[in-house]
Design a protein around this motif. Structure first.
Motif, PDB file in Angstrom:
ATOM      1  N   GLU A 272     -17.248  47.638  17.817  1.00 24.66           N
ATOM      2  CA  GLU A 272     -17.974  48.093  19.528  1.00 24.66           C
ATOM      3  C   GLU A 272     -18.996  47.313  18.480  1.00 24.66           C
ATOM      4  O   GLU A 272     -19.714  46.631  17.894  1.00 24.66           O
ATOM      5  N   ALA A 273     -20.792  47.785  18.680  1.00 27.11           N
ATOM      6  CA  ALA A 273     -22.114  47.223  18.941  1.00 27.11           C
ATOM      7  C   ALA A 273     -22.035  47.189  17.767  1.00 27.11           C
ATOM      8  O   ALA A 273     -22.937  45.458  17.607  1.00 27.11           O
ATOM      9  N   GLU A 274     -22.178  48.145  16.747  1.00 31.21           N
ATOM     10  CA  GLU A 274     -22.663  47.694  15.461  1.00 31.21           C
ATOM     11  C   GLU A 274     -21.818  46.649  14.742  1.00 31.21           C
ATOM     12  O   GLU A 274     -22.062  46.880  13.164  1.00 31.21           O
ATOM     13  N   PHE A 275     -20.431  46.504  15.281  1.00 34.96           N
ATOM     14  CA  PHE A 275     -19.823  45.630  14.135  1.00 34.96           C
ATOM     15  C   PHE A 275     -20.002  44.160  14.787  1.00 34.96           C
ATOM     16  O   PHE A 275     -19.602  43.170  13.906  1.00 34.96           O
ATOM     17  N   GLN A 276     -20.807  43.835  15.843  1.00 36.55           N
ATOM     18  CA  GLN A 276     -20.454  42.665  16.576  1.00 36.55           C
ATOM     19  C   GLN A 276     -21.416  41.606  15.159  1.00 36.55           C
ATOM     20  O   GLN A 276     -22.408  41.920  15.062  1.00 36.55           O
ATOM     21  N   LEU A 277     -21.022  40.413  15.368  1.00 36.53           N
ATOM     22  CA  LEU A 277     -21.801  39.340  14.587  1.00 36.53           C
ATOM     23  C   LEU A 277     -21.701  38.257  15.728  1.00 36.53           C
ATOM     24  O   LEU A 277     -21.020  37.930  16.530  1.00 36.53           O
ATOM     25  N   LEU A 278     -21.981  36.383  15.019  1.00 39.12           N
ATOM     26  CA  LEU A 278     -22.673  36.213  16.473  1.00 39.12           C
ATOM     27  C   LEU A 278     -20.893  35.295  16.693  1.00 39.12           C
ATOM     28  O   LEU A 278     -21.236  35.095  18.683  1.00 39.12           O
ATOM     29  N   THR A 279     -20.011  35.503  16.066  1.00 35.11           N
ATOM     30  CA  THR A 279     -18.644  35.288  16.851  1.00 35.11           C
ATOM     31  C   THR A 279     -18.499  35.798  17.562  1.00 35.11           C
ATOM     32  O   THR A 279     -17.799  35.316  18.860  1.00 35.11           O
ATOM     33  N   THR A 280     -18.545  37.427  17.141  1.00 34.51           N
ATOM     34  CA  THR A 280     -17.335  37.769  17.822  1.00 34.51           C
ATOM     35  C   THR A 280     -18.268  38.007  19.093  1.00 34.51           C
ATOM     36  O   THR A 280     -17.755  38.908  20.400  1.00 34.51           O
ATOM     37  N   TYR A 281     -19.724  38.134  18.879  1.00 29.37           N
ATOM     38  CA  TYR A 281     -20.725  38.992  20.137  1.00 29.37           C
ATOM     39  C   TYR A 281     -20.395  37.233  21.650  1.00 29.37           C
ATOM     40  O   TYR A 281     -20.587  37.749  22.495  1.00 29.37           O
ATOM     41  N   ALA A 282     -20.490  36.079  20.700  1.00 26.86           N
ATOM     42  CA  ALA A 282     -20.062  35.479  21.497  1.00 26.86           C
ATOM     43  C   ALA A 282     -19.121  35.069  22.605  1.00 26.86           C
ATOM     44  O   ALA A 282     -18.615  34.915  23.592  1.00 26.86           O
ATOM     45  N   TYR A 283     -17.751  35.996  21.844  1.00 26.24           N
ATOM     46  CA  TYR A 283     -16.507  36.092  22.104  1.00 26.24           C
ATOM     47  C   TYR A 283     -16.588  37.082  23.671  1.00 26.24           C
ATOM     48  O   TYR A 283     -15.971  37.069  24.629  1.00 26.24           O
ATOM     49  N   ASP A 284     -17.567  38.498  23.168  1.00 29.58           N
ATOM     50  CA  ASP A 284     -17.598  39.053  24.418  1.00 29.58           C
ATOM     51  C   ASP A 284     -18.008  38.695  25.591  1.00 29.58           C
ATOM     52  O   ASP A 284     -17.927  39.515  26.859  1.00 29.58           O
ATOM     53  N   ARG A 285     -19.561  37.492  24.872  1.00 30.88           N
ATOM     54  CA  ARG A 285     -19.919  37.594  26.983  1.00 30.88           C
ATOM     55  C   ARG A 285     -19.227  36.460  27.750  1.00 30.88           C
ATOM     56  O   ARG A 285     -18.764  36.946  28.632  1.00 30.88           O
ATOM     57  N   ALA A 286     -17.950  36.000  26.966  1.00 36.72           N
ATOM     58  CA  ALA A 286     -18.006  35.007  27.362  1.00 36.72           C
ATOM     59  C   ALA A 286     -16.774  35.772  27.983  1.00 36.72           C
ATOM     60  O   ALA A 286     -15.384  35.037  29.157  1.00 36.72           O
ATOM     61  N   PHE A 287     -15.744  36.257  27.304  1.00 38.67           N
ATOM     62  CA  PHE A 287     -14.376  37.074  27.559  1.00 38.67           C
ATOM     63  C   PHE A 287     -14.245  38.534  28.671  1.00 38.67           C
ATOM     64  O   PHE A 287     -13.316  38.708  28.914  1.00 38.67           O
ATOM     65  N   VAL A 288     -14.808  38.862  27.649  1.00 38.97           N
ATOM     66  CA  VAL A 288     -15.761  40.718  28.217  1.00 38.97           C
ATOM     67  C   VAL A 288     -16.140  40.157  29.023  1.00 38.97           C
ATOM     68  O   VAL A 288     -15.949  41.446  29.863  1.00 38.97           O
ATOM     69  N   VAL A 289     -17.067  40.301  28.834  1.00 41.56           N
ATOM     70  CA  VAL A 289     -18.145  40.137  30.290  1.00 41.56           C
ATOM     71  C   VAL A 289     -17.766  38.937  31.021  1.00 41.56           C
ATOM     72  O   VAL A 289     -18.547  39.339  32.497  1.00 41.56           O
ATOM     73  N   ASN A 290     -17.351  38.208  31.180  1.00 42.65           N
ATOM     74  CA  ASN A 290     -16.498  37.080  31.515  1.00 42.65           C
ATOM     75  C   ASN A 290     -18.290  35.732  32.240  1.00 42.65           C
ATOM     76  O   ASN A 290     -18.617  35.421  33.124  1.00 42.65           O
ATOM     77  N   ASP A 291     -19.380  35.953  31.002  1.00 37.98           N
ATOM     78  CA  ASP A 291     -20.276  35.212  31.277  1.00 37.98           C
ATOM     79  C   ASP A 291     -19.940  34.173  30.073  1.00 37.98           C
ATOM     80  O   ASP A 291     -20.510  33.908  28.923  1.00 37.98           O
ATOM     81  N   TYR A 292     -19.191  33.158  30.952  1.00 41.27           N
ATOM     82  CA  TYR A 292     -19.046  31.924  29.715  1.00 41.27           C
ATOM     83  C   TYR A 292     -19.755  31.046  29.660  1.00 41.27           C
ATOM     84  O   TYR A 292     -20.223  30.258  28.305  1.00 41.27           O
ATOM     85  N   SER A 293     -21.096  30.579  30.755  1.00 42.72           N
ATOM     86  CA  SER A 293     -22.166  30.030  30.474  1.00 42.72           C
ATOM     87  C   SER A 293     -22.984  31.035  28.750  1.00 42.72           C
ATOM     88  O   SER A 293     -23.504  30.254  27.941  1.00 42.72           O
ATOM     89  N   GLN A 294     -23.183  32.050  29.078  1.00 44.27           N
ATOM     90  CA  GLN A 294     -24.183  32.719  27.952  1.00 44.27           C
ATOM     91  C   GLN A 294     -22.790  33.033  26.949  1.00 44.27           C
ATOM     92  O   GLN A 294     -24.090  32.740  25.963  1.00 44.27           O
ATOM     93  N   GLY A 295     -21.740  33.222  26.811  1.00 48.93           N
ATOM     94  CA  GLY A 295     -20.806  32.760  25.302  1.00 48.93           C
ATOM     95  C   GLY A 295     -21.138  31.315  24.613  1.00 48.93           C
ATOM     96  O   GLY A 295     -21.206  31.501  23.348  1.00 48.93           O
ATOM     97  N   SER A 296     -21.001  30.590  26.036  1.00 43.64           N
ATOM     98  CA  SER A 296     -20.942  28.349  25.372  1.00 43.64           C
ATOM     99  C   SER A 296     -22.746  28.178  24.917  1.00 43.64           C
ATOM    100  O   SER A 296     -23.253  27.666  23.738  1.00 43.64           O
ATOM    101  N   ALA A 297     -23.729  29.326  25.302  1.00 45.90           N
ATOM    102  CA  ALA A 297     -25.416  29.140  24.825  1.00 45.90           C
ATOM    103  C   ALA A 297     -24.989  29.882  22.975  1.00 45.90           C
ATOM    104  O   ALA A 297     -25.909  29.479  22.400  1.00 45.90           O
TER     105      ALA A 297
END
Length: 324
Positions: A272-297
């Protein structure tokens, strides 16, 4: 027939103006190149394993790369620093950064304190007790992460958790059915305990080895000067162990800021949003939202933060070396 003086006609004599064998510029160059030759295989492996992923990470962070680009329907477009500007201007990202820093700081402090206490305790018990403790530490350290996560999920389960059952036996405490993951702070505290539980053995064993190198004469001298147990620890033990403490603290910061499976698996693959750390947040952006560029950034920003930690570590180690 004059045979000449001693050493005459036999080349330069060392110590009398001649050059010793192996002290020329060529020998010095070979000596300087030897460490690099020995490190070359390791550096080559690191370059192969990390070089391409890191290069690809940097490239993606400066492009627009989503599902269309992944499947080849559109070509990636260079966007400059737009991905970084969008991330740095997002309040959610900064909330994740603060949460990650607080999580890592709490885990590192707990790990170092508990590890030091265990190491000090081992110096005051018999050999067979110390052996049993070391076996338990190694077993805990060698346990697979997924197994440890499963155990903690059972311990903190709201319906069948042993911790709720034990705590409810205390007078005035009723935690039957309590959900530890109903709020972010409580849930992250549980995950922090899981991380600390897996990290303490390495710290305790390393500090225990360091404590064996503390001269007993210095401790006895401090006691004769009137220092108590805390004084001996503060003025004798800690200064001698400082290089080890700095190394362990830095490694712990790097590891705890890179925590991923503990959060990801503990929350069933959907933190959930209140459990997100930088690693899981980058994973969500890349593989859940499918925005690989933002996940990489986001991942690249995390790498830069960790490089800052490493820079502080190197500076501290250089200072310690200068003092010694």
């Amino acid at each position: 027939m004059d045979d000449g003086g001693p050493g005459e006609g036999r080349g330069p004599v060392p110590g009398r103006g001649g050059r010793k064998p192996g002290t020329g510029a060529g020998a010095r160059a070979r000596a300087g190149a030897l460490p690099w030759l020995l490190l070359a295989p390791c550096l080559g492996v690191l370059l192969l394993v990390l070089g391409y992923p890191l290069t690809r990470l940097v490239t993606l962070s400066f492009q627009t790369f989503g599902q269309s680009q992944l499947w080849g329907f559109q070509a990636p477009e260079f966007t400059g620093f737009d991905n970084f500007a969008g991330i740095l201007g997002d309040g959610e990202f900064w909330a994740v950064v603060v949460r990650t820093i607080l999580f890592a700081a709490g885990a590192v402090i707990l790990t170092m304190v508990l590890g030091m206490l265990v190491a000090l305790l081992q110096q005051r018990v018999s050999r067979w007790v110390r052996t049993l403790v070391n076996i338990a530490l190694v077993a805990s350290w060698g346990m697979p992460v997924l197994v440890a996560i499963t155990i903690f999920k059972w311990m903190f389960d709201s319906d069948y958790g042993v911790l709720n059952w034990v705590l409810s036996r205390l007078p005035g405490v009723d935690l039957i059915g309590h959900n530890w993951f109903a709020s972010g702070p409580q849930g992250l505290a549980v995950i922090m305990l899981l991380v600390v539980w897996g990290a303490v053995p390495f710290v305790a064993i390393t500090l225990g080895a360091g404590l064996t190198q503390v001269p007993k004469e210095l401790e006895e001298a401090a006691r004769l000067d009137g220092a108590g147990a805390w004084g001996v620890f503060r003025h004798v033990t800690v200064p001698i162990l400082k290089p080890i403490i700095v190394m362990l603290a830095t490694l712990s910061v790097i590891w705890d800021m890179s925590v991923f499976p503990q959060v990801f698996v503990m929350r069933g693959g959907h933190p959930e949003a209140e459990f997100q750390l930088l690693t899981t947040y980058a994973y969500d952006r890349a593989f859940v939202v499918n925005d690989y560029s933002q996940g990489s950034a986001i991942a690249l920003i995390t790498v830069v933060l960790l490089l800052g930690v490493i820079a502080v570590y190197m500076r501290q180690m250089l200072r310690i070396g200068e003092v010694e």
